[in-house]
Design an enzyme around this catalytic site. Structure first.
Site, PDB file in Angstrom:
ATOM      1  N   PHE A 189     -12.635  -3.539  18.200  1.00 29.26           N
ATOM      2  CA  PHE A 189     -12.611  -2.330  17.360  1.00 29.26           C
ATOM      3  C   PHE A 189     -12.111  -2.905  15.678  1.00 29.26           C
ATOM      4  O   PHE A 189     -11.475  -3.732  15.537  1.00 29.26           O
ATOM      5  CB  PHE A 189     -12.301  -1.108  17.851  1.00 29.26           C
ATOM      6  CG  PHE A 189     -13.351  -0.001  16.594  1.00 29.26           C
ATOM      7  CD1 PHE A 189     -14.351   0.110  16.369  1.00 29.26           C
ATOM      8  CD2 PHE A 189     -12.194   0.120  15.866  1.00 29.26           C
ATOM      9  CE1 PHE A 189     -14.824   0.967  16.135  1.00 29.26           C
ATOM     10  CE2 PHE A 189     -12.196   1.353  14.927  1.00 29.26           C
ATOM     11  CZ  PHE A 189     -13.543   1.480  14.716  1.00 29.26           C
ATOM     12  N   THR A 190     -13.313  -2.733  14.393  1.00 30.32           N
ATOM     13  CA  THR A 190     -12.950  -3.295  13.228  1.00 30.32           C
ATOM     14  C   THR A 190     -11.529  -2.758  13.084  1.00 30.32           C
ATOM     15  O   THR A 190     -10.425  -4.258  12.611  1.00 30.32           O
ATOM     16  CB  THR A 190     -13.816  -2.435  12.626  1.00 30.32           C
ATOM     17  OG1 THR A 190     -13.924  -1.358  12.705  1.00 30.32           O
ATOM     18  CG2 THR A 190     -15.395  -3.084  12.820  1.00 30.32           C
ATOM     19  N   PHE A 196     -18.220  -3.781   5.844  1.00 29.96           N
ATOM     20  CA  PHE A 196     -19.055  -3.161   6.046  1.00 29.96           C
ATOM     21  C   PHE A 196     -19.205  -1.370   5.657  1.00 29.96           C
ATOM     22  O   PHE A 196     -20.130  -1.126   4.588  1.00 29.96           O
ATOM     23  CB  PHE A 196     -19.435  -2.476   7.578  1.00 29.96           C
ATOM     24  CG  PHE A 196     -17.770  -2.277   8.054  1.00 29.96           C
ATOM     25  CD1 PHE A 196     -17.871  -0.932   8.742  1.00 29.96           C
ATOM     26  CD2 PHE A 196     -17.421  -3.080   8.950  1.00 29.96           C
ATOM     27  CE1 PHE A 196     -16.748  -0.258   8.574  1.00 29.96           C
ATOM     28  CE2 PHE A 196     -15.863  -2.424   9.531  1.00 29.96           C
ATOM     29  CZ  PHE A 196     -15.419  -1.932   8.965  1.00 29.96           C
ATOM     30  N   LYS A 230     -11.337  12.324  16.445  1.00 29.80           N
ATOM     31  CA  LYS A 230     -12.078  11.668  17.948  1.00 29.80           C
ATOM     32  C   LYS A 230     -11.770  12.939  18.599  1.00 29.80           C
ATOM     33  O   LYS A 230     -12.274  14.103  18.209  1.00 29.80           O
ATOM     34  CB  LYS A 230     -12.560  10.459  18.457  1.00 29.80           C
ATOM     35  CG  LYS A 230     -12.884   9.361  17.296  1.00 29.80           C
ATOM     36  CD  LYS A 230     -11.956   9.003  16.617  1.00 29.80           C
ATOM     37  CE  LYS A 230     -12.047   8.237  15.855  1.00 29.80           C
ATOM     38  NZ  LYS A 230     -11.638   7.164  14.786  1.00 29.80           N
TER      39      LYS A 230
HETATM   40  C1  P61 Z   1     -16.148   5.804  14.104  1.00 25.41           C
HETATM   41  F1  P61 Z   1     -16.894   1.680  10.536  1.00 25.41           F
HETATM   42  N1  P61 Z   1     -13.396   5.090  14.506  1.00 25.41           N
HETATM   43  O1  P61 Z   1     -15.966   5.239  15.106  1.00 25.41           O
HETATM   44  P1  P61 Z   1      -9.443   6.182  12.483  1.00 25.41           P
HETATM   45  N2  P61 Z   1     -10.180   2.764  17.277  1.00 25.41           N
HETATM   46  C2  P61 Z   1     -11.859   3.612  17.657  1.00 25.41           C
HETATM   47  C3  P61 Z   1     -12.064   3.674  16.399  1.00 25.41           C
HETATM   48  O2  P61 Z   1     -13.748   4.673  16.518  1.00 25.41           O
HETATM   49  C4  P61 Z   1     -11.238   4.117  14.903  1.00 25.41           C
HETATM   50  C5  P61 Z   1     -10.207   3.738  15.459  1.00 25.41           C
HETATM   51  C6  P61 Z   1      -9.855   3.123  16.573  1.00 25.41           C
HETATM   52  C7  P61 Z   1     -13.995   6.018  13.782  1.00 25.41           C
HETATM   53  C8  P61 Z   1     -13.664   5.878  12.141  1.00 25.41           C
HETATM   54  C9  P61 Z   1     -14.486   4.561  11.571  1.00 25.41           C
HETATM   55  O3  P61 Z   1     -15.318   0.253  11.595  1.00 25.41           O
HETATM   56  C10 P61 Z   1     -15.073   1.329  11.511  1.00 25.41           C
HETATM   57  O4  P61 Z   1      -8.792   7.380  12.436  1.00 25.41           O
HETATM   58  C11 P61 Z   1     -12.336   3.765  18.813  1.00 25.41           C
HETATM   59  O5  P61 Z   1     -10.437   6.094  11.662  1.00 25.41           O
HETATM   60  O6  P61 Z   1      -7.846   5.223  11.571  1.00 25.41           O
HETATM   61  C12 P61 Z   1     -12.337   4.883  14.518  1.00 25.41           C
HETATM   62  O7  P61 Z   1      -9.601   5.225  14.124  1.00 25.41           O
HETATM   63  C13 P61 Z   1      -9.726   3.987  14.250  1.00 25.41           C
HETATM   64  C14 P61 Z   1     -15.921   3.577  11.010  1.00 25.41           C
HETATM   65  C15 P61 Z   1     -13.252   3.274  11.708  1.00 25.41           C
HETATM   66  C16 P61 Z   1     -16.021   2.310  10.981  1.00 25.41           C
HETATM   67  C17 P61 Z   1     -13.978   2.000  11.402  1.00 25.41           C
HETATM   68  O8  P61 Z   1     -16.361   6.086  12.958  1.00 25.41           O
END
Ligand code: P61
Length: 457
Positions: free
Chosen positions: A123-124, A446, A255
């Site tokens: 994950f990014t 991105f 989430k």
């Molecule tokens: C999302 F484009 N996700 O899905 P934070 N682990 C996982 C996630 O899905 C995640 C985080 C950790 C987002 C926001 C986002 O490349 C991107 O609370 C499985 O966002 O710090 C976050 O958690 C990180 C979008 C993050 C992105 C990074 O939309």
């Protein structure tokens, strides 16, 4: 599946903007063809992310009013801590402002220069923190996960042979990084059986397993639905079983936990937890608030309780599935099986004539916005970034656009309209060309990169 309905009714509503095609064209050009750079006022149906965008319940809004904003030892912290322990089962809980705050602390504590961190797809933010701490992430997800058409029910599973091999060849593996569900693979779950096997391998090598729990409740619902022996267990029980196979978790409460901001780092080891609390005061705030207001902690506690309700989580997943099935019925190629939080369009198949270096998924997200004002997200070569050693683009097998469904926000009619407009974009696919990148930031490109359509002068 036809007679399900959402277990809530709507008490407050928010107006959504309607735009003209000309306004959208101007907005997209101004945003450099990057949906992250659009203003929300330019977006009609916002399916960029399910992160922090869910609707809170009346109980959560009420919880905000009992926020105790003491700098230290807020009563909301203790309620939050007790709730995370009760539903996730970990012994020590450190609040953080969001998921990446927890990833930062964890990576800094555990990873040393030259370490290898195996996991079920990157994950990014998680990978970036691992790299910034001196580690290298190695993908050990099953091969099926890289094929959008493969019907494997648990495409989040780890390939155990690959995992063993990576552990044997590495100088040091500080922990295994296991996500449930796997975001970049299409919101795909890991099975309990596979997690058990991963745990066994980890134990035999004395390595910790850390769960990315952002959507672990959704993963638990898939286990209940698909894995033998779990149909009669509650999602809450399955969640505890998942967590019991791991030594800690990083969590983005934005989430599953139905809040707009927040997260935590949970650990069973008391010494590591003490170190994490200490780092928390460096980067996040005192260890009883971790960058959050007391009211946020209270809203998370209520959100966790609501998130593990079987009807809530089942209808959430079914709403996403209904959107996916509408797209399938219209002949639009998507990642199968349909994931938990989003439907992922297969841009590689839709724009088969656009080479990956011309950013087909980024273009597709732009075209969807132009069509109906629906905002989605690229999850392909732009998201994958560059290899820190070679500086070359990483070229992921999956070149996707994510249509992400916030929890409790949109109705089926909204999503039906989205499906129709995406089908129209799909129909005119052959007339579409790619993009060139005209600005590229150093980290997580991105979010802020800018593009220009290739057919423009
Ligand atoms: C999302 F484009 N996700 O899905 P934070 N682990 C996982 C996630 O899905 C995640 C985080 C950790 C987002 C926001 C986002 O490349 C991107 O609370 C499985 O966002 O710090 C976050 O958690 C990180 C979008 C993050 C992105 C990074 O939309």
């Amino acid at each position: 599946m036809d007679d399900w309905f959402e277990p809530y009714k709507i008490k407050a509503v928010e107006h959504i903007p309607i735009t003209t095609p000309e306004q959208r064209r101007a907005a997209l050009d101004e945003a450099g063809w990057n949906t992250f750079l659009l203003r929300s006022d330019q977006v009609t149906i916002d399916l960029l992310t399910d992160s922090g965008t869910s609707a809170m319940s009346d109980r959560q809004w009420a919880a905000l009013m009992i926020g105790d904003e003491a700098y230290a030892g807020s009563r909301n912290f203790y309620r939050f801590e007790e709730t995370v322990r009760r539903f996730y089962g970990y012994r020590h809980v450190i609040p953080t402002h969001q998921g990446r705050g927890a990833e930062h602390i964890l990576s800094e504590m555990l990873i040393r220069e030259g370490d290898i961190v195996p996991g079920n797809m990157y994950f990014t933010t998680t990978r970036l923190h691992q790299e910034l701490a001196g580690g290298t992430f190695v993908d050990v997800i099953c091969d099926e996960a890289h094929d959008p058409a493969d019907q494997h029910p648990f495409k989040g599973d780890v390939n155990l042979e690959k995992l063993e091999k990576v552990i044997e060849q590495a100088d040091r593996v500080p922990y295994l990084s296991v996500a449930g569900t796997v975001n970049m693979a299409g919101g795909q779950p890991i099975s309990m059986a596979n997690l058990h096997a991963v745990r066994e391998i980890a134990e035999s090598h004395g390595i910790m397993v850390i769960l990315d729990a952002a959507r672990a409740v959704e993963n638990a619902a898939f286990i209940q639905e698909r894995e033998q022996g779990y149909a009669d267990r509650s999602v809450a029980e399955i969640l505890l079983d998942i967590c019991a196979l791991t030594d800690g978790c990083t969590m983005s409460a934005k989430k599953d936990s139905l809040v707009n901001i927040g997260g935590w780092l949970a650990l069973n080891d008391p010494d590591l937890a003490a170190e994490a609390r200490n780092l928390c005061v460096v980067y996040e705030g005192l260890h009883t608030y971790g960058g959050l207001a007391g009211r946020d902690l209270e809203a998370i506690a209520v959100g966790i309780e609501e998130s593990v309700d079987d009807v809530h989580i089942r209808t959430r997943i079914l709403q996403v599935r209904e959107l996916g099935e509408r797209l399938q019925a219209a002949g639009v190629p998507i990642v199968e099986p349909i994931g938990g939080h989003a439907v992922f369009l297969d841009a590689r198949r839709i724009y088969a004539h656009i080479p990956q270096e011309a950013f087909p998924a980024q273009r597709l997200a732009g075209e969807i916005y132009l069509g109906s004002g629906t905002r989605t997200m690229e999850r392909g070569i732009v998201s994958a970034g560059r290899d820190p050693e070679t500086g070359e683009h990483r070229r992921p097998a999956l070149e996707l656009v994510r249509i992400t469904v916030p929890r409790r926000v949109y109705t089926s009619r909204h999503l039906a309209a989205v499906a129709r407009s995406v089908a129209e974009v799909h129909e005119r696919r052959e007339r579409t060309r790619g993009l060139e990148m005209v600005f590229e930031p150093a980290y997580l490109r991105f979010f802020q990169a800018r593009f220009r359509p290739l057919e423009y002068p």
